[in-house]
Structures are given as structure tokens and as C-alpha cells.
Design a protein around this motif. Sequence first.
Motif, PDB file in Angstrom:
ATOM      1  N   SER A 174       0.587  -1.459  -0.159  1.00 31.49           N
ATOM      2  CA  SER A 174       0.089   0.057   0.086  1.00 31.49           C
ATOM      3  C   SER A 174       0.763   1.265  -0.047  1.00 31.49           C
ATOM      4  O   SER A 174       2.223   1.109   0.064  1.00 31.49           O
ATOM      5  CB  SER A 174      -0.834   0.129   1.411  1.00 31.49           C
ATOM      6  N   ARG A 175      -0.017   2.444  -0.173  1.00 30.03           N
ATOM      7  CA  ARG A 175       0.816   3.665   0.114  1.00 30.03           C
ATOM      8  C   ARG A 175       0.651   4.362   1.292  1.00 30.03           C
ATOM      9  O   ARG A 175       0.810   5.560   1.345  1.00 30.03           O
ATOM     10  CB  ARG A 175       0.333   4.729  -0.972  1.00 30.03           C
ATOM     11  N   ILE A 176       0.305   3.600   2.476  1.00 31.01           N
ATOM     12  CA  ILE A 176       0.071   3.976   3.734  1.00 31.01           C
ATOM     13  C   ILE A 176       1.652   4.528   4.385  1.00 31.01           C
ATOM     14  O   ILE A 176       2.498   3.590   4.157  1.00 31.01           O
ATOM     15  CB  ILE A 176      -0.243   2.956   4.686  1.00 31.01           C
ATOM     16  N   PRO A 177       1.746   5.700   4.884  1.00 27.07           N
ATOM     17  CA  PRO A 177       2.996   6.413   5.426  1.00 27.07           C
ATOM     18  C   PRO A 177       3.305   5.782   6.696  1.00 27.07           C
ATOM     19  O   PRO A 177       2.407   5.280   7.563  1.00 27.07           O
ATOM     20  CB  PRO A 177       2.840   7.733   5.321  1.00 27.07           C
ATOM     21  N   HIS A 178       4.687   5.384   6.903  1.00 20.19           N
ATOM     22  CA  HIS A 178       5.162   5.033   8.049  1.00 20.19           C
ATOM     23  C   HIS A 178       6.471   5.585   8.224  1.00 20.19           C
ATOM     24  O   HIS A 178       7.060   6.103   7.652  1.00 20.19           O
ATOM     25  CB  HIS A 178       5.743   3.249   7.893  1.00 20.19           C
ATOM     26  N   TYR A 179       6.695   5.839   9.699  1.00 17.95           N
ATOM     27  CA  TYR A 179       7.871   6.712  10.031  1.00 17.95           C
ATOM     28  C   TYR A 179       9.089   6.033   9.616  1.00 17.95           C
ATOM     29  O   TYR A 179       9.172   4.859   9.636  1.00 17.95           O
ATOM     30  CB  TYR A 179       8.039   6.721  11.593  1.00 17.95           C
ATOM     31  N   SER A 180      10.125   6.873   9.126  1.00 21.03           N
ATOM     32  CA  SER A 180      11.280   6.431   8.792  1.00 21.03           C
ATOM     33  C   SER A 180      12.333   6.750  10.002  1.00 21.03           C
ATOM     34  O   SER A 180      12.449   7.811  10.520  1.00 21.03           O
ATOM     35  CB  SER A 180      11.796   6.933   7.425  1.00 21.03           C
ATOM     36  N   THR A 237       0.912   0.039  16.553  1.00 18.76           N
ATOM     37  CA  THR A 237       0.186   1.399  17.314  1.00 18.76           C
ATOM     38  C   THR A 237       0.692   2.688  16.676  1.00 18.76           C
ATOM     39  O   THR A 237       0.085   3.591  16.695  1.00 18.76           O
ATOM     40  CB  THR A 237       0.329   1.210  18.667  1.00 18.76           C
ATOM     41  N   LEU A 238       1.981   2.473  16.041  1.00 19.26           N
ATOM     42  CA  LEU A 238       2.339   3.886  15.463  1.00 19.26           C
ATOM     43  C   LEU A 238       2.109   3.933  13.963  1.00 19.26           C
ATOM     44  O   LEU A 238       2.122   5.219  13.521  1.00 19.26           O
ATOM     45  CB  LEU A 238       4.125   3.577  15.263  1.00 19.26           C
ATOM     46  N   ILE A 239       1.310   3.177  13.279  1.00 18.45           N
ATOM     47  CA  ILE A 239       0.953   3.265  11.789  1.00 18.45           C
ATOM     48  C   ILE A 239      -0.338   4.426  12.212  1.00 18.45           C
ATOM     49  O   ILE A 239      -0.001   5.271  11.104  1.00 18.45           O
ATOM     50  CB  ILE A 239       0.260   1.999  11.576  1.00 18.45           C
ATOM     51  N   PRO A 240      -1.290   4.500  12.768  1.00 23.03           N
ATOM     52  CA  PRO A 240      -2.141   5.636  13.098  1.00 23.03           C
ATOM     53  C   PRO A 240      -1.520   7.010  13.096  1.00 23.03           C
ATOM     54  O   PRO A 240      -2.013   7.775  12.404  1.00 23.03           O
ATOM     55  CB  PRO A 240      -3.099   5.225  13.796  1.00 23.03           C
ATOM     56  N   ALA A 241      -0.474   7.030  13.991  1.00 17.71           N
ATOM     57  CA  ALA A 241       0.258   8.207  14.194  1.00 17.71           C
ATOM     58  C   ALA A 241       0.993   8.619  13.046  1.00 17.71           C
ATOM     59  O   ALA A 241       1.109   9.912  12.715  1.00 17.71           O
ATOM     60  CB  ALA A 241       1.146   7.974  15.553  1.00 17.71           C
TER      61      ALA A 241
END
Length: 275
Positions: free
Chosen positions: A197-203, A246-250
Motif C-alpha cells: 500500500s501507500r500508507i505512510p510509515h515513520y522512517s 500502534t505507530l501506524i495511525p500516528a
Amino acid sequence: MDQDTQAAPARARLKARGLRGLPLRFVIPNVVTLLALCAGLTAIRLAVDGHFESAVLAIVVAAVLDGIDGRIARALKGSTRFGAELDSLADFIDFGVAPGLVLYFWSLHQLGTLGWVAVLFFAIAAALRLARFNVMIDDPDRPAWMAKFFTGMPAPAGAILVLLPLYLHLVFGFDATPKVSILEAIYVLLVALLMASRIPHYSGKSFGRVPRDKFIFVLFVVAAVLVLLAFFPMQMLIVLSLLYLTLIPASIRAYNTLAAADAKEEPDATQAPPA
């Protein structure tokens, strides 16, 4: 005529062809990448032999080595296009193939073709994720703030996260029945969708510096995590996997906030430029 005199023309021809020796700073990062590849392949062999906890640890080692090879290359100024391509190929084996096969040999084989399809989808998602990452690196039009995020779940994170059912089995000892395997296959497909997907994740690359006033605290936290990983690896992997989820929504909220702020700063294309 001595040997040095005879070898001189050969050395001259090699130099003319550009086959001169490379500095060691170009070699070290690639050696680390190859060690990560060896760890991923070793995880497959350990899974075939039924040593699933050791297979998990081998994949974790591969993820750690993958996290430091690029940093070593940048620190030594030894980044090359060859190293980038080698890293992508190793990542596909380590984080696209090895985790799926470990899960298949553990329990997904009970589902027959359905279990194998889940493994194939995970490997395909990892390949697409890595290919998109390689393309986006060369995109000069990306805003600087987007470097704080990955587009889609990173392959190493997906590999660690997809093994969560195996961590739970190793800690709590529940049997991998066919019903449990069905839930596991669904979970594998969900992780694959997050990767593709194109869902953003913290780098993690955005956290390059630590404030001086928080240095001791950060050092303590890192040391505590490493100690707990050393003595309670499976329990810590469960905790870290759940924290990452849990970090994904943030990550999504932070990405949308920065994107909205960036959109406001862009000049309206319909207005005439200032004189």
C-alpha cells in the motif's frame, strides 16, 4: 628480464581498462550486505530443520545488518549504485522470501495451496515494495519532509511483523492447528497489503541526532532494549511488533498534517507571479 618487468605491461593494460583496485571503504558495506544475505538464507535452512526460534533470530540479525550497511556506506562515503542494487536483492531474500518460508514450514503447510498462496503474496508484496523504494529514491521532485516517512511498510519491518504468530507460539506454546493457520494466513495477507500500500510509515532515518538534554535518557532506553532483547528475545519481539502497529495511525496523522501544511505553502497556480 625479471618478473616485475614482465608484469608491468599487464598492469598497464588493466589500468587502461579501468580495472584498478577499489578502496576498502567501498568493500566494507557490501560485505555487511552479504552477511545479511547469509543470515536470511540460514534462516530458511534452520526452518527446514525445525529450529524455528533460531530461524527467527537469524532474520532479526539480517534486519540489524540491513539497518547498518547503508549507514556504514554513508559514513565511509562508500555508497555506490552496485551496493544499492545488491542491497535490494539481499532484502528480497531476507525479508520477502525467508519469513514466508519460515511460516510455511512452521504451520502454513497445513493449509496446502492456500498457505502457499499466502507466502507467494507476501513475497510479491515485498518485491513491489522494494522496487517502488528504488524508484522513489531517484525522484528529485519529492518534498524534503517526505524523507521522514516510508511509502508502505518497509520490508524489514514487514518481515519482523509477519512473524508475530510464531513469536506468540514460542512464548505461550499454543499448538498451530489448521484453524490457527487460517488466521495466520489472513494475517500474512494483511501485512502484505500494508507493504504494497501507500500508507505512510515513520522512517528511522529521520532520527539522526539526539538532543543533548535527552542523550542520557535515550542511551538508557537503547541499552535497556538491547539487554531485554538479549535475554528475552521473543517477548521483546512481541512488544516491539505491537508498538509498531500502534505507530501506524500516528504516522498517518503526522503525514497528513505535513502534507496539508505543504499544500498551503504552495503558490496558487492561477495567480499571476509578483512583479
